[in-house]
Scaffold this active site. Sequence first.
Site, PDB file in Angstrom:
ATOM      1  N   HIS A 331       0.837  -1.208   0.000  1.00 17.14           N
ATOM      2  CA  HIS A 331       0.000   0.000   0.000  1.00 17.14           C
ATOM      3  C   HIS A 331       0.869   1.254   0.000  1.00 17.14           C
ATOM      4  O   HIS A 331       0.678   2.162  -0.821  1.00 17.14           O
ATOM      5  CB  HIS A 331      -0.911  -0.017   1.230  1.00 17.14           C
ATOM      6  CG  HIS A 331      -1.801   1.182   1.371  1.00 17.14           C
ATOM      7  ND1 HIS A 331      -3.129   1.166   1.035  1.00 17.14           N
ATOM      8  CD2 HIS A 331      -1.544   2.437   1.817  1.00 17.14           C
ATOM      9  CE1 HIS A 331      -3.654   2.361   1.261  1.00 17.14           C
ATOM     10  NE2 HIS A 331      -2.709   3.144   1.746  1.00 17.14           N
ATOM     11  N   GLU A 332       1.830   1.302   0.917  1.00 15.96           N
ATOM     12  CA  GLU A 332       2.656   2.513   1.025  1.00 15.96           C
ATOM     13  C   GLU A 332       3.538   2.707  -0.208  1.00 15.96           C
ATOM     14  O   GLU A 332       3.761   3.845  -0.643  1.00 15.96           O
ATOM     15  CB  GLU A 332       3.515   2.449   2.290  1.00 15.96           C
ATOM     16  CG  GLU A 332       2.732   2.348   3.577  1.00 15.96           C
ATOM     17  CD  GLU A 332       1.638   3.382   3.717  1.00 15.96           C
ATOM     18  OE1 GLU A 332       1.824   4.526   3.259  1.00 15.96           O
ATOM     19  OE2 GLU A 332       0.573   3.044   4.265  1.00 15.96           O
ATOM     20  N   HIS A 335       1.749   4.175  -3.059  1.00 14.73           N
ATOM     21  CA  HIS A 335       1.636   5.630  -2.900  1.00 14.73           C
ATOM     22  C   HIS A 335       2.788   6.393  -3.562  1.00 14.73           C
ATOM     23  O   HIS A 335       2.653   7.594  -3.829  1.00 14.73           O
ATOM     24  CB  HIS A 335       1.656   5.987  -1.420  1.00 14.73           C
ATOM     25  CG  HIS A 335       0.316   6.059  -0.778  1.00 14.73           C
ATOM     26  ND1 HIS A 335      -0.722   6.831  -1.251  1.00 14.73           N
ATOM     27  CD2 HIS A 335      -0.166   5.467   0.348  1.00 14.73           C
ATOM     28  CE1 HIS A 335      -1.763   6.712  -0.447  1.00 14.73           C
ATOM     29  NE2 HIS A 335      -1.457   5.885   0.522  1.00 14.73           N
ATOM     30  N   GLU A 354      -5.530   7.508  -1.430  1.00 11.27           N
ATOM     31  CA  GLU A 354      -5.769   6.332  -0.592  1.00 11.27           C
ATOM     32  C   GLU A 354      -6.555   5.225  -1.284  1.00 11.27           C
ATOM     33  O   GLU A 354      -6.259   4.045  -1.117  1.00 11.27           O
ATOM     34  CB  GLU A 354      -6.473   6.758   0.702  1.00 11.27           C
ATOM     35  CG  GLU A 354      -5.671   7.746   1.547  1.00 11.27           C
ATOM     36  CD  GLU A 354      -4.320   7.196   1.991  1.00 11.27           C
ATOM     37  OE1 GLU A 354      -4.067   5.989   1.828  1.00 11.27           O
ATOM     38  OE2 GLU A 354      -3.519   7.998   2.505  1.00 11.27           O
TER      39      GLU A 354
END
Length: 894
Positions: A331-332, A335, A354
């Site tokens: 997820h990070e 980003h 997000e």
Amino acid sequence: MHRLIRPFAMTALALCCSAAFAATSADSVPHGELPKWAVPVSYRLAFKVDPSQQSYSGTTTIKVDLKQASDHLWLDGRDLNVSKVTITDAGGKTHDGKYVAVAPNEGVSRIDFGSTLKPQSLTLTIDYTAPLNQQLQGLYKVSHAGVPYAMTQMEPISARYAFPGFDEPRFKTPYDISLTVPSDEVAVANTKQISETPAGDKWKTVTFEQTRPLPTYLVAFAIGPWDVVKGPDISPDAYRSDVLPLRGIAAHGEGHRMQHVLSETPSIIHTLENYYGFGYPFGKLDLLAAPDFSAGAMENPGLVTFRDWLLLLDPDSPAKYVRGSFNVTAHELAHQWTGDTVTLAWWNDIWLNEAFATWMQQKVTMKVHPEYRADLDRITGAEGAMQNDSLVSARKIRQPITGNGDIETAFDGITYQKGAAVIGMFEGYVGEDVFQKGMRAYIQAHKFGNATADDLVGAIATAAHQGDAFKHAFNSFLDQSGVPYVQTKLEQKDGKTVLHLSQSRYLPVGSTGDAKRVWGIPVCVRYGTADGSKVSCEMFDRPTGTMTLAGASNATWVMPNAYGRGYYRFSLAKSEWAELTQHVASLSDTEQLAYADGIDAGFRHGELNAADALNALKPLASAKTREVVVAPLPTVEWIYRNEASTEAQRAKVVGWVKDAYLQRMEQLGYQRKAGEPDGDSLLRSTLADVLALDFKIPEVRTALLKQGDAALAKKADGHLNLTSADPDLLGDALAVAVQERGKPAVDALIAEIPQTTDPAWRNAMLAGLSAAETPELADEARNFALTKQVKVGEMAAIVRGSHDTPAARDALWQWFTGHYDQVLARTGSFASGMLPRLVSGGSCSTAEADRLQAFFEPRLKDITGADRGLAQTREQTLLCAALKAKQDPDAILH
């Protein structure tokens, strides 16, 4: 940022009026977006920080493009003690300015020039001191094993605590960062270190490369006696010509536990680069395990920060941490493209960060670890979001921003899970390859800049050769709240099978909302044929419509959410539910999850009673896939806690649960087996928790109590023997021991937690304390949560305690209202939007809703964002009470 959906965790945020929350003129205080006539061009940030102290000093130098004549400009700064402001004009002349904290509670400040300056390039130099924050915001102080560290968390609007600046996402500039720190400590930041020089007795100055253009919320650095562990270099590929160095950063003595996450990271980066056709652009990559943290993780480019238990792993770490580590890391790192390379222009579009990171994380996980079944995570996440989205008080994905509270509360299931589900639904509609083409075009068009929802939707529409109808359909999910409710009815007509469709807003029993709402829904229906089943899809963008089911068998069945990827709920006539139930085993795993949600939706809508729901859900409990097996549990638990009121009714539900799950639990056993799939470990943990703590099944409690007693036995060194329990069951075993053994167990855990640094063990012990059932022991545990022996980010794990019964909720309420000021003092206003849910989640009566309103309403002015938390928790409580009144408890017995 990955947000942990729990109180006090920020969880790694449509324009209102004409610009943010209010139009801004040159001489009015901007209670929203800063005016655009003063724009930062670059920053030079210099800090002098000793983590052992209570404050630090800083010098912030900002080059500013002043676009109109003015005698002042506006920027953000909060709790800063500014000693000097120097203004250098375009000709190099310097003079003193003045810093004025105009709206200190919002962090809005003004720099007075002393005279009117014409449009030009200015340089502002601001010297200041500030406290090291104690509430996990800005530049804050933490400790590990009694040793202090300092680190940052800037998102969403906490950079203003750390340095003065233009604290908005649209202002992206390069940063030059230097840190003067004690000479025996380590300093890390977004970029590579380029120099280290002595800076007086026992100090040194560490200087870093200039960053790419970033918003303030992505600036990151950390100081302390960190372990720095080299990871495997990430090799060049078709999109990146240089080796990408990878490191792990952890508190002293913990670095050796980062090898697992470091070994997984290269595959994540390569998968993301291959998808976007764009190489990781930030030069180096550090993953930092934070000793205390408000979010799950934060995507700072070059220095990604995490809760420590997500990175510090051992061979026997709980399976949920190992899997969670990969998912959150994916997820990070997603980003780095959506959020860091391309940044939202304003907080109403936080979903561009997000939702896309959540959606992309799931794609990465499906490619690298298909056994983790991220496709099912997307559906269960979406169904969780639907519970919130069914509220009249629910946010839109693109929620207008009316104040800082709207920014701070935008990190929720609507932004993350609903957003990801909507993306996945439209990806399915246009096709994965087409959607990827649109995403690549979007990244290239806006790299190192900002973007809006229109930019993204337009890029997808262009790639798919779609027009305004497609954009309208996509935007119908972004710009209005709520869950579509697709109601279906089969008809045989002129030798054809016709499915009649109607849509409205899904509203549960007791809702005061207006059901008249229309979306553009990509509806896919699976239906029975002579040789199996087929799927038919269409864009359903009217209140009513029909689909002809070509080739349907005469007595067909329908599953109105084929593939389970539609963000909508569906309804069937009772006879059609019965037909679908007969064929549920032939549905895919994703469709079985959608089926379970459909049953729950019908129950909460008042169309099905408890017996209907229990009968329809029973076949799923024997499925092979973990996520499907546990899908009935939220509905069954609600019936048990809120509807079953007599011993006979409760016994009936417990019997259903035992029949559905006890044999599966016993087959799994109470110890992890060598080489078992992690899905088995996760299922063991879930079933043990539910059977032992929710339904109090004696056989399971006895097995867990044996482990809990063994874990609470002291070893020769005086510590508890925590390794004696199965690592996946330790928290549940301690919880059962606390309930069965009482005060000796509570006291043992309270004594052990301050002596333990292992985050998994701490989490398990916190879970044990939170299970205390008597008011006296629950209060002892909660009082402990207010001490510094419990980290700020850990408090809620104890404080929320048990919400299962009215008596337990009353005890929590009495404690909370008596300690409200102490709770708020530790957490700060930033986390306070979660307080109503913390103290009243799971409530189910009008009296509980009324006392919540009476307590919080006069306090809303002091707790940012709590108005939304109050409205939603109150509405959930009233809806629960309405459903309880609607249902006939005796139906359970049928």
